[in-house]
Design a protein around this motif. Structure first.
Motif, PDB file in Angstrom:
ATOM      1  N   ILE A   4      -3.494  15.452  16.551  1.00  0.00           N
ATOM      2  CA  ILE A   4      -4.665  14.933  15.842  1.00  0.00           C
ATOM      3  C   ILE A   4      -4.138  14.094  14.682  1.00  0.00           C
ATOM      4  O   ILE A   4      -3.145  14.457  14.049  1.00  0.00           O
ATOM      5  N   PRO A   5      -4.746  12.932  14.423  1.00  0.00           N
ATOM      6  CA  PRO A   5      -4.178  12.052  13.396  1.00  0.00           C
ATOM      7  C   PRO A   5      -4.540  12.488  11.982  1.00  0.00           C
ATOM      8  O   PRO A   5      -5.532  13.174  11.754  1.00  0.00           O
ATOM      9  N   ILE A   6      -3.697  12.072  11.054  1.00  0.00           N
ATOM     10  CA  ILE A   6      -4.084  12.049   9.646  1.00  0.00           C
ATOM     11  C   ILE A   6      -4.327  10.586   9.313  1.00  0.00           C
ATOM     12  O   ILE A   6      -3.445   9.739   9.462  1.00  0.00           O
ATOM     13  N   LEU A   7      -5.551  10.300   8.880  1.00  0.00           N
ATOM     14  CA  LEU A   7      -5.975   8.929   8.620  1.00  0.00           C
ATOM     15  C   LEU A   7      -6.196   8.719   7.131  1.00  0.00           C
ATOM     16  O   LEU A   7      -6.783   9.572   6.449  1.00  0.00           O
ATOM     17  N   CYS A   8      -5.717   7.595   6.641  1.00  0.00           N
ATOM     18  CA  CYS A   8      -5.988   7.197   5.263  1.00  0.00           C
ATOM     19  C   CYS A   8      -7.021   6.081   5.295  1.00  0.00           C
ATOM     20  O   CYS A   8      -6.810   5.047   5.950  1.00  0.00           O
ATOM     21  N   SER A   9      -8.131   6.265   4.611  1.00  0.00           N
ATOM     22  CA  SER A   9      -9.220   5.278   4.605  1.00  0.00           C
ATOM     23  C   SER A   9      -9.291   4.597   3.243  1.00  0.00           C
ATOM     24  O   SER A   9      -9.200   5.246   2.196  1.00  0.00           O
ATOM     25  N   ARG A  10      -9.448   3.266   3.292  1.00  0.00           N
ATOM     26  CA  ARG A  10      -9.580   2.461   2.077  1.00  0.00           C
ATOM     27  C   ARG A  10     -10.690   1.441   2.278  1.00  0.00           C
ATOM     28  O   ARG A  10     -11.063   1.138   3.406  1.00  0.00           O
ATOM     29  N   ARG A  11     -11.166   0.881   1.181  1.00  0.00           N
ATOM     30  CA  ARG A  11     -12.113  -0.216   1.278  1.00  0.00           C
ATOM     31  C   ARG A  11     -11.384  -1.464   1.780  1.00  0.00           C
ATOM     32  O   ARG A  11     -10.311  -1.805   1.291  1.00  0.00           O
ATOM     33  N   LYS A  12     -11.989  -2.153   2.738  1.00  0.00           N
ATOM     34  CA  LYS A  12     -11.339  -3.311   3.365  1.00  0.00           C
ATOM     35  C   LYS A  12     -11.414  -4.529   2.446  1.00  0.00           C
ATOM     36  O   LYS A  12     -12.440  -4.777   1.802  1.00  0.00           O
ATOM     37  N   GLY A  13     -10.300  -5.256   2.413  1.00  0.00           N
ATOM     38  CA  GLY A  13     -10.280  -6.526   1.698  1.00  0.00           C
ATOM     39  C   GLY A  13     -10.186  -6.419   0.196  1.00  0.00           C
ATOM     40  O   GLY A  13     -10.301  -7.427  -0.503  1.00  0.00           O
ATOM     41  N   GLU A  14      -9.977  -5.228  -0.331  1.00  0.00           N
ATOM     42  CA  GLU A  14      -9.914  -5.055  -1.783  1.00  0.00           C
ATOM     43  C   GLU A  14      -8.469  -5.164  -2.250  1.00  0.00           C
ATOM     44  O   GLU A  14      -7.592  -4.467  -1.749  1.00  0.00           O
ATOM     45  N   LYS A  15      -8.212  -6.024  -3.223  1.00  0.00           N
ATOM     46  CA  LYS A  15      -6.857  -6.182  -3.738  1.00  0.00           C
ATOM     47  C   LYS A  15      -6.444  -4.917  -4.479  1.00  0.00           C
ATOM     48  O   LYS A  15      -7.156  -4.462  -5.380  1.00  0.00           O
ATOM     49  N   PRO A  16      -5.289  -4.325  -4.115  1.00  0.00           N
ATOM     50  CA  PRO A  16      -4.892  -3.071  -4.757  1.00  0.00           C
ATOM     51  C   PRO A  16      -4.569  -3.258  -6.241  1.00  0.00           C
ATOM     52  O   PRO A  16      -3.829  -4.169  -6.601  1.00  0.00           O
ATOM     53  N   ASN A  17      -5.163  -2.414  -7.070  1.00  0.00           N
ATOM     54  CA  ASN A  17      -4.825  -2.438  -8.491  1.00  0.00           C
ATOM     55  C   ASN A  17      -3.535  -1.645  -8.727  1.00  0.00           C
ATOM     56  O   ASN A  17      -2.902  -1.168  -7.782  1.00  0.00           O
ATOM     57  N   GLU A  18      -3.159  -1.468  -9.968  1.00  0.00           N
ATOM     58  CA  GLU A  18      -1.900  -0.794 -10.300  1.00  0.00           C
ATOM     59  C   GLU A  18      -1.876   0.638  -9.780  1.00  0.00           C
ATOM     60  O   GLU A  18      -0.858   1.108  -9.254  1.00  0.00           O
ATOM     61  N   ILE A  19      -3.002   1.330  -9.903  1.00  0.00           N
ATOM     62  CA  ILE A  19      -3.054   2.728  -9.458  1.00  0.00           C
ATOM     63  C   ILE A  19      -2.961   2.808  -7.938  1.00  0.00           C
ATOM     64  O   ILE A  19      -2.241   3.650  -7.392  1.00  0.00           O
ATOM     65  N   MET A  20      -3.665   1.938  -7.255  1.00  0.00           N
ATOM     66  CA  MET A  20      -3.611   1.948  -5.794  1.00  0.00           C
ATOM     67  C   MET A  20      -2.199   1.614  -5.313  1.00  0.00           C
ATOM     68  O   MET A  20      -1.711   2.209  -4.337  1.00  0.00           O
ATOM     69  N   GLN A  21      -1.542   0.674  -5.974  1.00  0.00           N
ATOM     70  CA  GLN A  21      -0.171   0.341  -5.610  1.00  0.00           C
ATOM     71  C   GLN A  21       0.746   1.546  -5.772  1.00  0.00           C
ATOM     72  O   GLN A  21       1.604   1.810  -4.924  1.00  0.00           O
ATOM     73  N   ALA A  22       0.562   2.289  -6.860  1.00  0.00           N
ATOM     74  CA  ALA A  22       1.370   3.487  -7.084  1.00  0.00           C
ATOM     75  C   ALA A  22       1.082   4.534  -6.018  1.00  0.00           C
ATOM     76  O   ALA A  22       2.002   5.177  -5.491  1.00  0.00           O
ATOM     77  N   ALA A  23      -0.205   4.706  -5.680  1.00  0.00           N
ATOM     78  CA  ALA A  23      -0.584   5.676  -4.647  1.00  0.00           C
ATOM     79  C   ALA A  23       0.017   5.289  -3.307  1.00  0.00           C
ATOM     80  O   ALA A  23       0.548   6.139  -2.577  1.00  0.00           O
ATOM     81  N   ASN A  24      -0.044   3.994  -2.961  1.00  0.00           N
ATOM     82  CA  ASN A  24       0.514   3.535  -1.691  1.00  0.00           C
ATOM     83  C   ASN A  24       2.024   3.749  -1.637  1.00  0.00           C
ATOM     84  O   ASN A  24       2.574   4.101  -0.584  1.00  0.00           O
ATOM     85  N   ALA A  25       2.722   3.534  -2.774  1.00  0.00           N
ATOM     86  CA  ALA A  25       4.169   3.709  -2.809  1.00  0.00           C
ATOM     87  C   ALA A  25       4.542   5.174  -2.611  1.00  0.00           C
ATOM     88  O   ALA A  25       5.462   5.503  -1.844  1.00  0.00           O
ATOM     89  N   ILE A  26       3.843   6.064  -3.291  1.00  0.00           N
ATOM     90  CA  ILE A  26       4.112   7.501  -3.127  1.00  0.00           C
ATOM     91  C   ILE A  26       3.808   7.925  -1.700  1.00  0.00           C
ATOM     92  O   ILE A  26       4.574   8.672  -1.079  1.00  0.00           O
ATOM     93  N   LEU A  27       2.699   7.424  -1.174  1.00  0.00           N
ATOM     94  CA  LEU A  27       2.276   7.800   0.178  1.00  0.00           C
ATOM     95  C   LEU A  27       3.304   7.347   1.218  1.00  0.00           C
ATOM     96  O   LEU A  27       3.599   8.077   2.167  1.00  0.00           O
TER      97      LEU A  27
END
Length: 300
Positions: A264-287
């Protein structure tokens, strides 16, 4: 109905005396009585029984009081958080998750983000469908779920496929084996969550149906913990993602399936087309690091 009406009601429910309640609210008693009467009319239920000895809550009033306290507590917490963010110029970042992903690496993501001093992090336990709604409404910024949802405003990334395991009660005939799906179909099945659907319950049913197997659903539970409790009570078996085995619980044994490809998958969902801010960039890097650890076998 306004928030002040709920606050008036709660004070009256605590005091069970309109005169004392009015004094606490710094208002006269007749206007307070009128407000409570109007509240009862709007709800369509009597909240208080009135007598010469004072007030008592009706069963409907007790129910309304319990839930009104929760509403007011949530409102007060929200206001306090909003003021704190405005005062300290903190950024707000919300994560939604289904319970079964919280036994793996998600806590490490949360721990990593909490190191940022200018971040106000909120967590919400939500089904995948609820996560999509919360993302579109801006209540969360990342969602971690199990269900593929087709929505033009949301993008979903499969982080990895997770093997399924069977949770069996102690002493079960299949304990210590690697059972096939056909063998599992012979025993009563416990599903979760019961609502809302579609959910992981439907994914599990599909795993059996695609193999032409019929199952007997003994019970449906709204929460995974409840489902595992029912398994421990010997009411049936259930299927869970691999990381749930980290949840050590008396009366339960976890066994791998003979069909290793059942995942069964683990899925990460985000809003489409939204430019990642500093926090999202940090979250994506950790992830990205956590996912690589999982895929390479360095599983925390």
């Amino acid at each position: 109905m306004e928030l002040r009406h709920l606050r008036y009601f709660c004070i009256a429910a605590e005091e069970l005396n309109m005169t004392r309640a009015a004094a606490r609210l710094n208002m006269a008693q007749p206007p307070l009585t009128r407000q409570i009467n109007q509240l009862e009319e709007e709800i369509g239920a009597r909240l208080f029984e009135r007598s010469s000895r004072g007030l008592t809550l009706t069963p409907a009033g007790q129910f309304f009081h319990e839930h009104t306290l929760q509403i007011l507590e949530k409102v007060d917490t929200t206001i306090a958080g909003t003021r704190r963010i405005a005062r300290n110029k903190h950024q707000l970042f919300g994560i939604g998750f289904v319970p079964s992903v919280f036994y793996g690496q998600l806590p490490l993501l949360v721990r990593g983000l909490r190191q940022k001093e200018d971040l106000e992090l909120t967590l919400a336990e939500l089904t995948t469908v609820q996560q999509i709604q919360a993302l579109k409404a801006g209540r969360i910024d990342l969602g971690f779920g199990r269900l593929r949802i087709d929505d033009p405003d949301i993008e979903q990334e499969v982080l990895f496929e997770e093997p399924m395991m069977a949770a069996l009660p102690n002493g079960h005939p299949l304990e210590g084996t690697t059972p096939t799906m056909a063998q599992l179909a012979e025993y009563p099945l416990i599903l979760f969550p019961a609502t809302p659907r579609p959910s992981m319950a439907d994914s599990v049913l599909g795993m059996f149906r695609r193999r032409g197997l019929r199952v007997r659903v003994a019970q449906e539970a709204n929460e995974m913990q409840t489902a595992l409790g029912l398994v421990a009570s010997d009411l049936g078996i259930t299927l869970v993602p691999e990381q749930v085995r980290r949840l050590q619980r008396d009366g339960i044994n976890y066994v791998y399936l003979a069909e290793k490809h059942i995942t069964i998958p683990i899925l990460c969902s985000r809003r489409k087309g939204e430019k990642p801010n500093e926090i999202m960039q940090a979250a994506n890097a950790i992830l990205a690091v956590l996912v690589e650890n999982r895929r390479s076998g360095r599983y925390p």
